[in-house]
Scaffold this motif. Sequence first.
Motif, PDB file in Angstrom:
ATOM      1  N   VAL A 108       0.857  -1.184   0.000  1.00 52.17           N
ATOM      2  CA  VAL A 108       0.000   0.000   0.000  1.00 52.17           C
ATOM      3  C   VAL A 108       0.896   1.238   0.000  1.00 52.17           C
ATOM      4  CG1 VAL A 108      -1.778   1.278   1.239  1.00 52.17           C
ATOM      5  CG2 VAL A 108      -1.829  -1.227   1.209  1.00 52.17           C
ATOM      6  N   LEU A 109       0.797   2.027  -1.077  1.00 50.65           N
ATOM      7  CA  LEU A 109       1.625   3.227  -1.190  1.00 50.65           C
ATOM      8  C   LEU A 109       1.006   4.420  -0.477  1.00 50.65           C
ATOM      9  CD1 LEU A 109       2.688   3.000  -4.949  1.00 50.65           C
ATOM     10  CD2 LEU A 109       3.853   2.079  -2.937  1.00 50.65           C
ATOM     11  N   ALA A 110      -0.294   4.515  -0.520  1.00 50.02           N
ATOM     12  CA  ALA A 110      -0.982   5.657   0.101  1.00 50.02           C
ATOM     13  C   ALA A 110      -2.399   5.256   0.460  1.00 50.02           C
ATOM     14  CB  ALA A 110      -0.993   6.856  -0.846  1.00 50.02           C
ATOM     15  N   THR A 111      -2.937   5.929   1.461  1.00 49.80           N
ATOM     16  CA  THR A 111      -4.319   5.697   1.901  1.00 49.80           C
ATOM     17  C   THR A 111      -5.053   7.030   1.927  1.00 49.80           C
ATOM     18  OG1 THR A 111      -3.602   3.830   3.268  1.00 49.80           O
ATOM     19  CG2 THR A 111      -5.778   4.774   3.719  1.00 49.80           C
ATOM     20  N   LEU A 112      -6.245   7.055   1.271  1.00 47.95           N
ATOM     21  CA  LEU A 112      -7.043   8.268   1.176  1.00 47.95           C
ATOM     22  C   LEU A 112      -8.376   8.062   1.882  1.00 47.95           C
ATOM     23  CD1 LEU A 112      -6.457   9.111  -2.599  1.00 47.95           C
ATOM     24  CD2 LEU A 112      -5.624  10.449  -0.665  1.00 47.95           C
TER      25      LEU A 112
END
Length: 423
Positions: A108-112
């Motif tokens: 997971v590179l980023a969480t929005l």
Amino acid sequence: MNPPNPPPGQSGPNRTRGNNGARNPERKHPYLWIAAAALVVLLLALAFRPNTISVEIGSVGRGPLTVSVLEEGKTRIRNRYAVSAPLSGLLRRTPLRPGDRIEAGKTVLATLETQPSAFLDPRSRAQAEAAAAAAEALVNLRQAEVERASASVDLMRKERQRAEALHSSGTISNQEWERVDAESIIRERELRAAEFASQVAEFEREQARAALLQGESTESRLFEVRSPISGAVLNVFEENARPVISGTPLMEVGDPADLELEVELLSQDAVTVTPGAELWIERWGGENSLRGRVSVVEPAAYTKVSALGVEEQRVKIRADFVDPLPAGQPLGDRFRIEARVIIWHSEDVLRIPTGALFRRGGEWMTYRVINGKATLTQVTIAHNSGTHAEVVSGVSSGDPVIVHPPDIVVEGSRIRSRNPDGS
């Protein structure tokens, strides 16, 4: 009155000695003058004799000649991917840092944290549907490129097997075998690049579909951006938690093992380089030089100011590694190297040391050694490698020539050879 006669066996004061007595000193004078005159003549001959000059002597001969250009360059990851926010929301802080390993579809590179009903208006929905359709078409295109590259690799592998058998039997030259071997490596790397592009296209399709489905939700939800490829994090543009809009760059990722070279050449040198030209990677950190091959010569130049303040027109070329990197000595992104690009090569030319050449009146000249004397000779030069030059006319194979002739050497000077170290 007469003086008394001397006793028998003795001579008087004015009486000369007989033939059996001592020699007359006056008879030595002619020989002394002759010896003195001969000595004077010898000294004059030695004084006016031309001095013998000690010089280094080289030889004209046949052999291989390679003309190259040496320039600084750098490594770069061939396929880089900038991960952007697929939709607007609150970006959570990421724990990833440059150099961290990532795995396609898992990391997971980023969480929005998305806002509810972000894409429910007709205009936003139409944009999301168009983006999903474009992503689907791009997947089909990338898949076709993978199939084409795969077929090219299969064909090249068969050609390499045939060339290997011919090379083992001595039917083809080493140069032809090296060309086929390098071409096979390049085709495999093209397949790898096509597979990378296909993975990215599939990732973008999933992101577009997820963004479209997210717009149908009426609740705030977490949206995870997963890695499209396996490799490493190159740059993190947004480390802290903050609100972002759709399209904000978040991170740059790539595969450190998928490297290529980028070299900046002067434009007058770049015009002599063609795709497929061989080059050698030097001073990259390892003991041995590595082989490479030019893949692209960019068609446009740009202005660059040198360290001396001179404006230069530079052209970028890109090249692939032919030799694998030694184990335990990995190169990274934007590492400095020196590349020696081969412009021209011949296995058998008539060559002369460049130290034996000098300009006079716009013509190339050299001093040949004939019967121990320097003879000024005009020569015609074609290619020059910096250490040797190809001779078209003026000298023949085996001719001795003066290397780095001093200023006191002129036509007809008597010379003698000395070792290159000056002894």
